[in-house]
Design a protein around this motif. Structure first.
Motif, PDB file in Angstrom:
ATOM      1  N   PRO A  27       0.848  -1.232   0.053  1.00  0.00           N
ATOM      2  CA  PRO A  27      -0.090   0.122   0.012  1.00  0.00           C
ATOM      3  C   PRO A  27       0.922   1.305   0.075  1.00  0.00           C
ATOM      4  CG  PRO A  27      -0.033  -1.117   2.173  1.00  0.00           C
ATOM      5  CD  PRO A  27       0.692  -2.026   1.356  1.00  0.00           C
ATOM      6  N   ARG A  28       1.380   1.448  -1.283  1.00  0.00           N
ATOM      7  CA  ARG A  28       2.368   2.548  -1.329  1.00  0.00           C
ATOM      8  C   ARG A  28       2.049   3.737  -2.550  1.00  0.00           C
ATOM      9  NH1 ARG A  28       7.419  -0.778  -2.344  1.00  0.00           N
ATOM     10  NH2 ARG A  28       7.675   0.788  -4.019  1.00  0.00           N
ATOM     11  N   ALA A  29       2.017   4.921  -2.502  1.00  0.00           N
ATOM     12  CA  ALA A  29       1.617   5.933  -3.769  1.00  0.00           C
ATOM     13  C   ALA A  29       2.314   5.434  -4.806  1.00  0.00           C
ATOM     14  CB  ALA A  29       1.790   7.272  -3.061  1.00  0.00           C
ATOM     15  N   ASP A  30       3.406   5.176  -4.661  1.00  0.00           N
ATOM     16  CA  ASP A  30       4.448   4.836  -6.047  1.00  0.00           C
ATOM     17  C   ASP A  30       3.791   3.742  -6.646  1.00  0.00           C
ATOM     18  OD1 ASP A  30       5.504   4.024  -3.758  1.00  0.00           O
ATOM     19  OD2 ASP A  30       7.203   3.066  -4.861  1.00  0.00           O
ATOM     20  N   MET A  31       3.228   2.675  -5.855  1.00  0.00           N
ATOM     21  CA  MET A  31       2.582   1.585  -6.624  1.00  0.00           C
ATOM     22  C   MET A  31       1.246   2.033  -7.032  1.00  0.00           C
ATOM     23  SD  MET A  31       4.240  -1.476  -5.951  1.00  0.00           S
ATOM     24  CE  MET A  31       5.434  -2.128  -5.042  1.00  0.00           C
ATOM     25  N   LEU A  32       0.603   2.756  -6.687  1.00  0.00           N
ATOM     26  CA  LEU A  32      -0.800   3.234  -7.087  1.00  0.00           C
ATOM     27  C   LEU A  32      -0.610   3.783  -8.509  1.00  0.00           C
ATOM     28  CD1 LEU A  32      -3.742   3.771  -6.726  1.00  0.00           C
ATOM     29  CD2 LEU A  32      -3.160   6.131  -5.913  1.00  0.00           C
ATOM     30  N   VAL A  33       0.496   5.007  -8.486  1.00  0.00           N
ATOM     31  CA  VAL A  33       0.941   5.387 -10.127  1.00  0.00           C
ATOM     32  C   VAL A  33       1.325   4.263 -10.860  1.00  0.00           C
ATOM     33  CG1 VAL A  33       2.569   6.888 -11.124  1.00  0.00           C
ATOM     34  CG2 VAL A  33       1.537   7.385  -9.007  1.00  0.00           C
ATOM     35  N   ALA A  34       1.946   3.359 -10.579  1.00  0.00           N
ATOM     36  CA  ALA A  34       2.399   2.069 -11.362  1.00  0.00           C
ATOM     37  C   ALA A  34       1.235   1.574 -11.842  1.00  0.00           C
ATOM     38  CB  ALA A  34       3.434   1.184 -10.854  1.00  0.00           C
ATOM     39  N   LEU A  35       0.046   1.109 -10.890  1.00  0.00           N
ATOM     40  CA  LEU A  35      -1.013   0.519 -11.250  1.00  0.00           C
ATOM     41  C   LEU A  35      -1.779   1.174 -12.470  1.00  0.00           C
ATOM     42  CD1 LEU A  35      -3.124  -1.761 -10.524  1.00  0.00           C
ATOM     43  CD2 LEU A  35      -4.352   0.106  -8.916  1.00  0.00           C
ATOM     44  N   ALA A  49       2.808  10.592 -16.922  1.00  0.00           N
ATOM     45  CA  ALA A  49       3.130   9.889 -15.640  1.00  0.00           C
ATOM     46  C   ALA A  49       4.773   9.915 -15.331  1.00  0.00           C
ATOM     47  CB  ALA A  49       2.952   8.584 -15.771  1.00  0.00           C
ATOM     48  N   GLY A  50       5.257  10.090 -14.274  1.00  0.00           N
ATOM     49  CA  GLY A  50       6.624  10.032 -14.013  1.00  0.00           C
ATOM     50  C   GLY A  50       7.059  10.357 -12.504  1.00  0.00           C
ATOM     51  N   HIS A  51       7.954  10.731 -12.221  1.00  0.00           N
ATOM     52  CA  HIS A  51       8.543  11.094 -11.015  1.00  0.00           C
ATOM     53  C   HIS A  51       9.515  12.067 -10.919  1.00  0.00           C
ATOM     54  CE1 HIS A  51      12.492   8.932 -10.728  1.00  0.00           C
ATOM     55  NE2 HIS A  51      12.063   7.962 -11.592  1.00  0.00           N
ATOM     56  N   ASP A  52       9.886  12.774  -9.844  1.00  0.00           N
ATOM     57  CA  ASP A  52      10.627  13.940  -9.707  1.00  0.00           C
ATOM     58  C   ASP A  52      11.048  13.496  -8.204  1.00  0.00           C
ATOM     59  OD1 ASP A  52      12.108  16.104  -9.335  1.00  0.00           O
ATOM     60  OD2 ASP A  52      10.608  17.479  -9.278  1.00  0.00           O
ATOM     61  N   GLY A  53      12.234  12.687  -8.150  1.00  0.00           N
ATOM     62  CA  GLY A  53      12.809  12.302  -7.044  1.00  0.00           C
ATOM     63  C   GLY A  53      11.969  11.410  -6.320  1.00  0.00           C
ATOM     64  N   ASP A  54      11.367  11.551  -5.312  1.00  0.00           N
ATOM     65  CA  ASP A  54      10.479  10.481  -4.546  1.00  0.00           C
ATOM     66  C   ASP A  54       9.005  10.813  -4.938  1.00  0.00           C
ATOM     67  OD1 ASP A  54      12.552   8.819  -3.251  1.00  0.00           O
ATOM     68  OD2 ASP A  54      12.630   9.818  -1.586  1.00  0.00           O
ATOM     69  N   LEU A  55       8.741  11.903  -5.466  1.00  0.00           N
ATOM     70  CA  LEU A  55       7.293  12.009  -5.943  1.00  0.00           C
ATOM     71  C   LEU A  55       6.835  11.483  -7.203  1.00  0.00           C
ATOM     72  CD1 LEU A  55       4.923  13.837  -5.066  1.00  0.00           C
ATOM     73  CD2 LEU A  55       5.968  15.718  -6.545  1.00  0.00           C
ATOM     74  N   GLU A  82       4.380  10.328  -2.423  1.00  0.00           N
ATOM     75  CA  GLU A  82       5.954  10.042  -2.198  1.00  0.00           C
ATOM     76  C   GLU A  82       6.100   8.583  -2.267  1.00  0.00           C
ATOM     77  OE1 GLU A  82       7.409  12.004   1.104  1.00  0.00           O
ATOM     78  OE2 GLU A  82       7.261  13.915  -0.101  1.00  0.00           O
ATOM     79  N   ALA A  83       7.263   8.060  -2.776  1.00  0.00           N
ATOM     80  CA  ALA A  83       7.493   6.614  -2.732  1.00  0.00           C
ATOM     81  C   ALA A  83       7.590   6.202  -1.362  1.00  0.00           C
ATOM     82  CB  ALA A  83       9.246   6.671  -3.489  1.00  0.00           C
ATOM     83  N   GLY A  84       6.929   5.285  -1.237  1.00  0.00           N
ATOM     84  CA  GLY A  84       7.031   4.232   0.200  1.00  0.00           C
ATOM     85  C   GLY A  84       5.819   4.890   1.035  1.00  0.00           C
ATOM     86  N   SER A  85       5.247   5.830   0.617  1.00  0.00           N
ATOM     87  CA  SER A  85       4.087   6.570   1.411  1.00  0.00           C
ATOM     88  C   SER A  85       3.011   5.865   1.628  1.00  0.00           C
ATOM     89  CB  SER A  85       3.752   8.339   1.215  1.00  0.00           C
ATOM     90  OG  SER A  85       2.917   8.525   1.935  1.00  0.00           O
ATOM     91  N   GLN A  86       2.191   5.601   2.479  1.00  0.00           N
ATOM     92  CA  GLN A  86       0.842   5.212   2.319  1.00  0.00           C
ATOM     93  C   GLN A  86      -0.252   6.156   1.890  1.00  0.00           C
ATOM     94  OE1 GLN A  86       0.785   4.280   6.715  1.00  0.00           O
ATOM     95  NE2 GLN A  86      -1.122   5.471   6.958  1.00  0.00           N
ATOM     96  N   TRP A  87       0.096   7.324   2.065  1.00  0.00           N
ATOM     97  CA  TRP A  87      -0.745   8.371   1.621  1.00  0.00           C
ATOM     98  C   TRP A  87      -0.638   8.651  -0.136  1.00  0.00           C
ATOM     99  CZ3 TRP A  87      -4.680   9.782   4.338  1.00  0.00           C
ATOM    100  CH2 TRP A  87      -4.677   9.334   5.797  1.00  0.00           C
TER     101      TRP A  87
END
Length: 115
Positions: A27-35, A49-55, A82-87
């Motif tokens: 349950p991580r925000a980066d996993m949601l984006v990947a989904l 889609a993408g990322h800027d550092g951990d965002l 953010e990567a690893g965040s539950q939010w």
């Protein structure tokens, strides 16, 4: 019947307690984006889609129907976290410009909060 202005929204989701979090490998925000990016779901179209550092972030066009909505209408959304965040966070609007304005307002408000 809701008017068009009521179709603008912001959502903060705790992925450890939400349905969408339960279908992710973790349950991580980066996993949601990947989904969103990896799914072949016909209910939405990923724009960017993408990322800027951990965002991690994704913008997409989806569809909405239900009470007070005649037929199906487009919803322009942005999801991020953010990567690893539950939010995970989301803004949505009936126009692309509306989504971008909501996102800019959220960023401006968040930048005033001391870290």
């Amino acid at each position: 019947v809701p008017d068009r202005a009521s179709r603008y929204g912001f959502q903060a989701t705790d992925l450890t307690t939400s349905f969408v979090g339960s279908i992710l490998p973790e349950p991580r925000a980066d996993m949601l984006v990947a989904l969103f990016v990896l799914s072949d779901d016909d209910d939405y179209t990923v724009e960017l889609a993408g990322h800027d550092g951990d965002l991690y972030w994704v913008t997409l066009t989806s569809f909405n129907s239900g009470y007070g909505i005649d037929g199906v209408e487009e919803v322009y959304a942005a999801h991020w976290g953010e990567a690893g965040s539950q939010w995970a966070f989301m803004v949505g609007a009936p126009t692309e410009a509306g989504r971008d304005e909501l996102l800019a307002a959220f960023i401006a408000a968040a930048s005033t909060v001391p870290r």
